[in-house]
Structure formats: structure tokens, C-alpha cells
Scaffold this motif. Structure first.
Motif, mmCIF file in Angstrom:
data_model
loop_
_atom_site.group_PDB
_atom_site.id
_atom_site.type_symbol
_atom_site.label_atom_id
_atom_site.label_comp_id
_atom_site.label_asym_id
_atom_site.label_seq_id
_atom_site.Cartn_x
_atom_site.Cartn_y
_atom_site.Cartn_z
ATOM 1 N N ARG A 164 -7.303 7.184 9.672
ATOM 2 C CA ARG A 164 -6.309 7.066 10.679
ATOM 3 C C ARG A 164 -5.212 6.276 10.133
ATOM 4 N N TRP A 165 -5.483 4.853 9.572
ATOM 5 C CA TRP A 165 -4.546 4.304 8.925
ATOM 6 C C TRP A 165 -3.797 4.821 7.924
ATOM 7 N N LEU A 166 -4.509 5.652 6.918
ATOM 8 C CA LEU A 166 -4.003 6.221 5.752
ATOM 9 C C LEU A 166 -2.923 7.453 6.278
ATOM 10 N N ALA A 167 -3.590 8.191 7.091
ATOM 11 C CA ALA A 167 -2.486 9.245 7.959
ATOM 12 C C ALA A 167 -1.246 8.600 8.399
ATOM 13 N N PHE A 168 -1.411 7.761 9.114
ATOM 14 C CA PHE A 168 -0.388 6.751 9.643
ATOM 15 C C PHE A 168 0.638 6.424 8.519
ATOM 16 N N LEU A 169 0.195 5.774 7.696
ATOM 17 C CA LEU A 169 0.681 5.280 6.520
ATOM 18 C C LEU A 169 1.798 6.529 5.767
#
Length: 171
Positions: free
Chosen positions: A18-23
Motif C-alpha cells: 500500500r505504501w509502495l503504491a502510494f510512494l
């Protein structure tokens, strides 16, 4: 709406994905904004002051590469590619799943080996000191970034992409 509520509503991925996609989406959106500003400055400079932004073309090319390859793993992970499904209703669901798995395997292995070759070309560019024409920026690092993002895309396709193909009816 708070950031965490917005974040949970717009990102279905779990855990670090989730955080990788957001980044990656923040990188892509930021570069797109910078490209827009760069184009405005270049056009204003070209038509108002008769002086275009030097190196603007190179910065645009590099920005496009960063933007596209930052978005590619996320789009692949989510299954957001364009799919032509003209024959799906004529073929059985098992055949469609088998063809989808074959396509995922071909795409991920192609991206993996292509990224390997691209990374080698980036290494060669760095060794030889290849730089861009106007700004003198080393181009090998951008080429290696493209390879790394292609590996991330291949990994996303072969893991979660295959998971979605196999379990899309149950999820």
C-alpha cells in the motif's frame, strides 16, 4: 476527511505494498506536475523572451521516463492494463484463465530479461561516462532506474497478478 481515511479508501493493497503504491504514485504525480511547470516555463521563455529553456527537451525526456516507469508497477499490480476480451464469452472460463496465466508468464519473463539487458546497458553507459547532450547529466542512472522499475513490474505481475487471475472470482 483525514489522510488515513482517504488513504484506506483509495488504496486496496495490504501492508507495505500500500505504501509502495502510494510512494510510486506520488513520484509519478510530482514528476507530471514538474513537467507541466517545465513546459509552461519553456513556452513562456520561447514566445515572450525569445529564449527557450536550455535542456528542456532533455529534462522532459527524463521526466517522462521517471513518470511512466514509476506508474508501471502499480498499474500492473492492480491489473489496470487494457485487455481485449473479444473471445472471452466464446471460450470457457478455464481456457480464459489458462490464457491469462500464460500471458502473465510471458509478460513477466519478457520484462525480467528485458530489464536485465537494460540494466547492463545502463552499467555500460555509466562506465563509459555517457552524458546528455545539453545538460551533461549521466544518462546511465536513468537507464538503470528503468530496469529496476521493469523488474518491479515483472515481480508484481508474476506474484499478485497471477493471484488475481486465479482468485478474481473469489475475491
Amino acid at each position: 476527511m483525514s489522510f488515513s481515511a482517504w488513504f484506506k479508501a483509495h488504496y486496496d493493497e495490504k501492508g507495505p505494498a500500500r505504501w509502495l503504491a502510494f510512494l510510486l504514485e506520488v513520484v509519478s504525480a510530482s514528476v507530471l506536475f514538474i513537467l507541466m511547470a517545465l513546459t509552461c516555463v519553456d513556452v513562456l521563455g520561447r514566445y515572450l523572451f525569445n529564449s527557450p529553456l536550455h535542456g528542456g527537451t532533455e529534462l522532459t525526456e527524463i521526466g517522462l521516463a521517471v513518470m511512466v516507469f514509476a506508474a508501471m508497477p502499480v498499474i500492473t499490480w492492480r491489473g489496470g492494463h487494457i485487455v481485449v476480451d473479444l473471445l472471452d464469452r466464446f471460450l470457457g472460463s478455464k481456457i480464459v484463465k489458462a490464457l491469462s496465466l500464460l500471458a502473465a508468464l510471458v509478460m513477466s519473463s519478457s520484462l525480467y530479461f528485458l530489464a536485465w539487458r537494460i540494466f547492463e546497458l545502463g552499467e555500460r553507459s555509466i562506465r563509459r561516462g555517457v552524458v546528455t547532450e545539453f545538460l551533461g547529466m549521466p544518462s546511465g542512472y536513468v537507464v538503470q532506474y528503468i530496469a529496476i522499475m521493469s523488474w518491479a513490474t515483472a515481480l508484481g505481475m508474476i506474484t499478485y497478478g497471477v493471484y488475481r487471475i486465479l482468485f478474481q472470482d473469489k475475491a
